[in-house]
Design a protein around this motif. Structure first.
Motif, mmCIF file in Angstrom:
data_model
loop_
_atom_site.group_PDB
_atom_site.id
_atom_site.type_symbol
_atom_site.label_atom_id
_atom_site.label_comp_id
_atom_site.label_asym_id
_atom_site.label_seq_id
_atom_site.Cartn_x
_atom_site.Cartn_y
_atom_site.Cartn_z
ATOM 1 N N GLY A 37 0.655 -1.077 0.096
ATOM 2 C CA GLY A 37 -0.030 -0.059 -0.027
ATOM 3 C C GLY A 37 1.053 1.274 -0.198
ATOM 4 N N PHE A 38 0.083 2.375 -0.151
ATOM 5 C CA PHE A 38 0.998 3.614 -0.388
ATOM 6 C C PHE A 38 0.221 4.938 0.436
ATOM 7 C CE2 PHE A 38 1.393 1.978 -4.709
ATOM 8 C CZ PHE A 38 2.637 2.031 -4.711
ATOM 9 N N ASP A 39 1.191 5.611 1.104
ATOM 10 C CA ASP A 39 0.884 6.971 1.808
ATOM 11 C C ASP A 39 1.028 7.996 0.526
ATOM 12 O OD1 ASP A 39 3.621 7.632 1.949
ATOM 13 O OD2 ASP A 39 3.480 7.583 4.091
ATOM 14 N N CYS A 40 0.882 9.286 0.482
ATOM 15 C CA CYS A 40 0.728 10.125 -0.360
ATOM 16 C C CYS A 40 2.171 10.154 -0.839
ATOM 17 C CB CYS A 40 0.455 11.544 -0.158
ATOM 18 S SG CYS A 40 1.088 12.353 1.359
ATOM 19 N N SER A 41 3.062 10.386 0.075
ATOM 20 C CA SER A 41 4.664 10.619 -0.336
ATOM 21 C C SER A 41 5.339 9.286 -0.772
ATOM 22 C CB SER A 41 5.621 11.443 0.608
ATOM 23 O OG SER A 41 5.480 10.523 1.780
ATOM 24 N N GLY A 42 4.814 8.144 -0.403
ATOM 25 C CA GLY A 42 5.238 6.854 -0.832
ATOM 26 C C GLY A 42 4.858 6.600 -2.378
ATOM 27 N N LEU A 43 3.720 7.039 -2.712
ATOM 28 C CA LEU A 43 3.199 6.873 -4.181
ATOM 29 C C LEU A 43 3.952 7.757 -4.982
ATOM 30 C CD1 LEU A 43 1.172 5.871 -6.211
ATOM 31 C CD2 LEU A 43 -0.343 7.952 -5.615
ATOM 32 N N VAL A 44 4.367 9.155 -4.661
ATOM 33 C CA VAL A 44 5.104 9.991 -5.450
ATOM 34 C C VAL A 44 6.330 9.170 -5.619
ATOM 35 C CG1 VAL A 44 6.332 12.282 -5.446
ATOM 36 C CG2 VAL A 44 3.703 12.037 -4.879
#
Length: 166
Positions: A37-44
């Motif tokens: 899964g991702f948090d916002c900065s992890g996705l970027v």
């Protein structure tokens, strides 16, 4: 007179597509991989790392290493930084046509949202353009002077960027 922002780097468009391919992946605090899964900065970070650009881990640190962009110069792949509870604590990737891709919060999944939604419009604080050479730690994949990856044969298909479980 202020300097004009650099033209979007070709990979920025691809980073937006990679992020969009993760729509539906669950939110996870600290997450930076499709399987967890991702948090916002992890996705970027994930979307740009697949293309050889190593961005920092947090939204505020990502803002610090991007070139500022005015609203009128916003391009696909630019990062949008949101101030929530007094701090830059959320980031998304501009997808075009007033939409951005982001991992919003616990209990939700990666999604596209509109910049003109009152919640996001009120919190948008900055826009930034990731460019090769702006990151001090950009050592994940060597690039030549024109910004192209120098390890031949490494395409998005080869990285698995467009599959849900690379």
């Amino acid at each position: 007179m202020a300097a004009l922002p650099a033209a979007p780097y070709q990979d920025n468009l691809l980073a937006a597509e990679i992020a969009a391919s993760m729509i539906g992946t669950p939110y996870r605090a600290g997450g930076d991989r499709p399987r967890e899964g991702f948090d916002c900065s992890g996705l970027v970070r994930y979307s740009y790392r697949l293309l050889g650009l190593d961005l920092p881990r947090t939204a505020d640190a990502q803002r610090a290493v991007t070139q500022p962009v005015t609203e009128g110069a916003l391009a696909i792949g630019d990062l949008l930084f949101f101030r929530i509870n007094g701090a830059i604590s959320h980031v998304g990737i501009y997808y075009g046509d007033g939409e951005f891709v982001h991992a919003p919060s616990s209990g939700k999944a990666v999604m596209r949202s509109r910049l003109d939604e009152p919640y996001w419009r009120a919190r948008l604080d900055a826009r930034g353009r990731p460019l090769p050479g702006l990151q001090d730690s950009a050592g994940s994949s060597p690039r030549n002077s024109s910004g192209a990856l120098t390890n031949p044969g490494r395409s998005v298909a080869a990285t698995g960027a467009l599959s849900r479980n690379p």
